[in-house]
Scaffold this motif. Structure first.
Motif, short mmCIF file in Angstrom:
data_model
loop_
_atom_site.label_atom_id
_atom_site.label_comp_id
_atom_site.label_asym_id
_atom_site.label_seq_id
_atom_site.Cartn_x
_atom_site.Cartn_y
_atom_site.Cartn_z
N ASP A 54 -51.24 -1.62 -37.22
CA ASP A 54 -50.66 -2.36 -38.35
C ASP A 54 -49.51 -3.24 -37.89
OD1 ASP A 54 -52.27 -1.56 -40.52
OD2 ASP A 54 -51.05 0.24 -40.88
N THR A 55 -48.68 -2.72 -37.00
CA THR A 55 -47.54 -3.49 -36.49
C THR A 55 -48.02 -4.70 -35.71
OG1 THR A 55 -46.16 -1.52 -36.38
CG2 THR A 55 -45.48 -3.39 -35.03
N LEU A 60 -49.08 -10.62 -35.72
CA LEU A 60 -50.04 -11.73 -35.54
C LEU A 60 -50.24 -12.50 -36.84
CD1 LEU A 60 -52.66 -9.92 -33.28
CD2 LEU A 60 -51.07 -11.73 -32.59
N ALA A 61 -50.26 -11.80 -37.96
CA ALA A 61 -50.39 -12.45 -39.26
C ALA A 61 -49.15 -13.27 -39.60
CB ALA A 61 -50.67 -11.42 -40.35
N ALA A 62 -47.97 -12.72 -39.30
CA ALA A 62 -46.72 -13.44 -39.56
C ALA A 62 -46.63 -14.72 -38.74
CB ALA A 62 -45.52 -12.53 -39.27
N LEU A 63 -47.19 -14.69 -37.54
CA LEU A 63 -47.22 -15.88 -36.68
C LEU A 63 -48.30 -16.86 -37.11
CD1 LEU A 63 -46.73 -14.17 -33.22
CD2 LEU A 63 -45.06 -15.57 -34.45
N GLY A 64 -49.18 -16.41 -38.00
CA GLY A 64 -50.26 -17.26 -38.47
C GLY A 64 -51.47 -17.27 -37.57
N LEU A 65 -51.51 -16.37 -36.58
CA LEU A 65 -52.63 -16.36 -35.65
C LEU A 65 -53.85 -15.62 -36.20
CD1 LEU A 65 -50.64 -15.69 -32.37
CD2 LEU A 65 -51.43 -17.88 -33.29
N VAL A 66 -53.62 -14.76 -37.18
CA VAL A 66 -54.73 -14.11 -37.89
C VAL A 66 -54.52 -14.28 -39.38
CG1 VAL A 66 -55.19 -12.40 -36.08
CG2 VAL A 66 -53.67 -11.81 -37.94
N ASP A 80 -57.29 -17.09 -36.98
CA ASP A 80 -57.12 -18.41 -37.58
C ASP A 80 -57.24 -19.41 -36.44
OD1 ASP A 80 -56.26 -20.83 -38.64
OD2 ASP A 80 -54.76 -19.89 -39.93
N GLU A 81 -58.44 -19.90 -36.24
CA GLU A 81 -58.73 -20.76 -35.08
C GLU A 81 -57.90 -22.04 -35.08
OE1 GLU A 81 -60.31 -19.72 -32.57
OE2 GLU A 81 -61.32 -17.99 -33.44
N MET A 82 -57.64 -22.61 -36.24
CA MET A 82 -56.85 -23.84 -36.29
C MET A 82 -55.42 -23.59 -35.82
SD MET A 82 -58.29 -25.70 -39.70
CE MET A 82 -57.40 -27.20 -39.38
N ARG A 83 -54.82 -22.51 -36.26
CA ARG A 83 -53.45 -22.18 -35.87
C ARG A 83 -53.38 -21.84 -34.38
NH1 ARG A 83 -48.23 -22.90 -35.65
NH2 ARG A 83 -47.05 -20.98 -35.57
N ILE A 84 -54.37 -21.11 -33.88
CA ILE A 84 -54.40 -20.76 -32.46
C ILE A 84 -54.49 -22.03 -31.61
CG2 ILE A 84 -55.79 -19.65 -30.66
CD1 ILE A 84 -56.34 -17.42 -32.76
#
Length: 95
Positions: A54-55, A60-66, A80-84
């Motif tokens: 979860d951590t 990763l979600a906070a960074l927008g990568l997922v 999130d392929e566009m953000r990556i």
């Protein structure tokens, strides 16, 4: 910073989420390819408690990568392929 063991786990998660069907077992709800996978699935793959997964996923979600998606009472995570791609371009330019 990207070579610490914890970050290696996060990089592994991102790699597995490229092809979740190949890396994670079937789930009772949610399509692995469309919706993503649960923290339970990631924890099992990493061999760590769910709280640790979860951590990692939360960061990763906070960074927008997922991206997250709620189905029933569970949260599913997918790349999130566009953000990556955007982050990769920043590193290529020398951020």
């Amino acid at each position: 910073m990207l070579r610490t063991p914890v970050n290696e786990q996060r990089l592994g998660i991102l790699e597995w989420l490229k092809d979740p069907v190949a890396h994670f077992p079937p789930q009772p709800h949610g399509d692995r390819a469309e919706d993503g996978v649960t923290a339970d699935a990631v924890a099992a793959k990493l061999g760590v408690p769910r709280a640790v997964a979860d951590t990692h996923l939360g960061l990763l979600a906070a960074l927008g990568l997922v991206r997250t998606r709620r189905i029933r009472r569970r949260t599913y995570y997918r790349r999130d392929e566009m953000r990556i791609a955007e982050v990769a371009r920043m590193f290529e330019k020398g951020w």
